[in-house]
Design an enzyme around this catalytic site. Structure first.
Site, PDB file in Angstrom:
ATOM      1  N   HIS A 155      40.124  42.268   6.457  1.00  0.00           N
ATOM      2  CA  HIS A 155      41.359  41.619   6.015  1.00  0.00           C
ATOM      3  C   HIS A 155      42.564  41.989   6.872  1.00  0.00           C
ATOM      4  CE1 HIS A 155      39.835  39.987   2.108  1.00  0.00           C
ATOM      5  NE2 HIS A 155      38.896  40.890   2.348  1.00  0.00           N
ATOM      6  N   ASP A 362      50.209  42.006  11.120  1.00  0.00           N
ATOM      7  CA  ASP A 362      49.576  41.703   9.842  1.00  0.00           C
ATOM      8  C   ASP A 362      48.304  40.897  10.070  1.00  0.00           C
ATOM      9  OD1 ASP A 362      49.518  41.933   7.072  1.00  0.00           O
ATOM     10  OD2 ASP A 362      51.576  41.243   6.841  1.00  0.00           O
TER      11      ASP A 362
END
Length: 474
Positions: A155, A362
């Site tokens: 992730h 991110d």
């Protein structure tokens, strides 16, 4: 039909409303409901590791959770996962605090989990493992004779070889990752960074594009950008406002709102964002008294020194900026170190003229997608988005910025505040189309469809054996 087994660091049991509110839980539950299955992970509790698994069954899904000892929690979770892997994977080697004992504890917990899961597995189960806490998990299962299809989804970002190979156990981690059948990444950059790191350690053979062999192990890599539930978010955002929010909206009807929300983390670029807002106030004084920037950043991992430091820094900067630019009746920056209900945040998103999402790095950043989904299509706000968020690869109609360049971010905020309605509608429609096409359902269905097509390792070895012994034609 094969049963799905999901393995993650934490599970979202049906009786835990807080943990099941997130988009990931929705995607995983959707996948589990389709085939029936098991969700296996840590209970979130410190206690006796020898205690039997806690099992809860609802419909065709079973949740199985375990406790961790205080020592293992500290080594596996706090020290290695969050003080080594998290900062390194977010390009912050300066914050990595590597200790051999923590690495040993990380390996021990992955082995412990494999032992606990083993009795629950069936021969035709398909396993889907999530995130950086469980990099060695497939390797532990393979050592115990598990040949089922095992997929892994990361992730967070995967760093370039210059960063990843600085980790002392980098070679071991890479070899362990090759025991997965399918490795999924958020972006193509992450996928290539993994392969580049691998090719620097061993001979890497790539065949048919994304099928690879390293250390004699066959595996596939692919990109699966994670999505959200846009329809549900739109419904939450458009619903009636609670009395306090309605009062706030009325009070701010002559003020344009710049809004941002994420947990307190050094990867999110919060101090840089505060300085960019200060640059906006300094270089575009026409906005004084007419805008308000609200930053919501609830504390996470409060026991880690780096997180304590950033909280103190933000409190100091917020006070300084307000002291310098504030006026009677106007406070330019609101910083809230609190948790808010997700449904409330969706409504706040809808009434924010600018969504400010500028992480330094991110994996994806679902807040960016949620902000877009929450907007009124007839009068949408503008997304200002970091080029280093995975979402920037999909949301190309956002105002993309370099979060390290405060002048760039300030200029983008000014442009967003002045953007004509027609341009706002056009940009929003383009982004919403992508978000709807690549929603959370599409994400999980693509991953699992690809994983199911991979031949299980036992069958694969039998097939290879038959090919090797079959007499060659003259």
């Amino acid at each position: 039909m094969s049963r799905l087994v999901v393995v993650s660091n934490r599970i979202a049991p049906p009786d835990d409303k807080k943990s099941s509110a997130g988009g990931l839980a929705v995607g995983i539950l959707g996948a589990l409901k389709a085939t029936g299955g098991l969700w296996f992970g840590w209970s979130g509790e410190i206690g006796d590791e020898d205690k039997p698994l806690k099992k809860v069954t609802k419909g065709n899904i079973t949740w199985a959770s375990f406790n961790l000892s205080e020592e293992h929690y500290d080594q596996y979770y706090s020290q290695f996962s969050n003080a080594v892997l998290w900062p390194a994977f977010h390009y912050r080697l300066d914050l990595v605090k590597y200790q051999r004992e923590a690495w040993d504890g990380y390996q021990e917990v992955n082995a412990l989990l494999a032992d606990k899961l083993l009795p629950l597995l069936k021969e035709d189960d398909i396993l889907w493992v999530h995130d950086y806490h469980l990099l060695p998990f497939a390797s532990e299962l393979r050592q115990r004779g598990v040949n089922n299809q095992i997929g892994f989804f990361l992730h967070i970002p995967f760093p370039t070889p210059e960063i990843f190979n600085a980790l002392p156990p980098h070679a071991e981690l890479l070899e362990q990752l090759c025991d997965y059948d399918l490795l999924g990444f958020q972006t193509e950059s992450d996928r290539l960074a993994f392969l580049d790191s691998l090719s620097m350690q061993t001979r890497l053979t790539t065949r048919h594009g994304k099928e690879h062999v390293a250390w004699g192990k066959s595996f596939r890599t692919e990109v699966y950008p994670i999505g959200i539930e846009p329809k549900e978010i739109a419904q939450q955002a458009a619903g009636p406002l609670p009395p306090k929010l309605a009062q706030l909206k009325n009070e701010l009807k002559n003020v344009k709102n710049i809004f941002s929300v994420e947990r307190l983390d050094y990867s999110k670029g919060l101090p840089e964002r505060f300085l960019a807002y200060e640059t906006l106030l300094e270089k575009f004084p026409q906005h004084h008294g007419k805008i308000r920037y609200t930053q919501i950043a609830p504390t996470s991992r409060g026991e880690v020194q780096a997180y304590q430091d950033i909280r103190h820094q933000l409190e100091t900067e917020a006070g300084r900026i307000n002291g310098k630019y504030g006026q009677l009746g106007w406070t330019p920056l609101y910083y809230l170190n609190q948790h808010f209900d997700r449904k409330v945040l969706m409504k706040v998103f809808r009434y924010a003229e600018v969504g400010l999402v500028t992480p330094l790095r991110d994996g994806m950043n679902l807040v960016a997608k949620e902000y877009v989904a929450a907007q009124d299509p007839a009068d949408p706000g503008v997304l200002v988005l970091s080029q280093f968020a995975g979402a920037a690869n999909e949301l190309t109609s956002a105002l993309l910025v370099n979060p390290y360049d405060r002048d760039d971010v300030a200029a983008a905020m000014d442009r967003a505040l002045r953007m004509p309605l027609a341009e706002r509608i056009s940009r929003h429609a383009e982004m919403l189309k992508v978000i709807k096409e690549n929603d959370i359902e599409h994400w999980q269905q693509r991953f699992l469809s690809d994983l199911k097509q991979i031949t299980p390792r036992s069958a694969q070895s039998q097939l290879q054996s038959k090919v090797a012994t079959f007499p060659k034609l003259a």
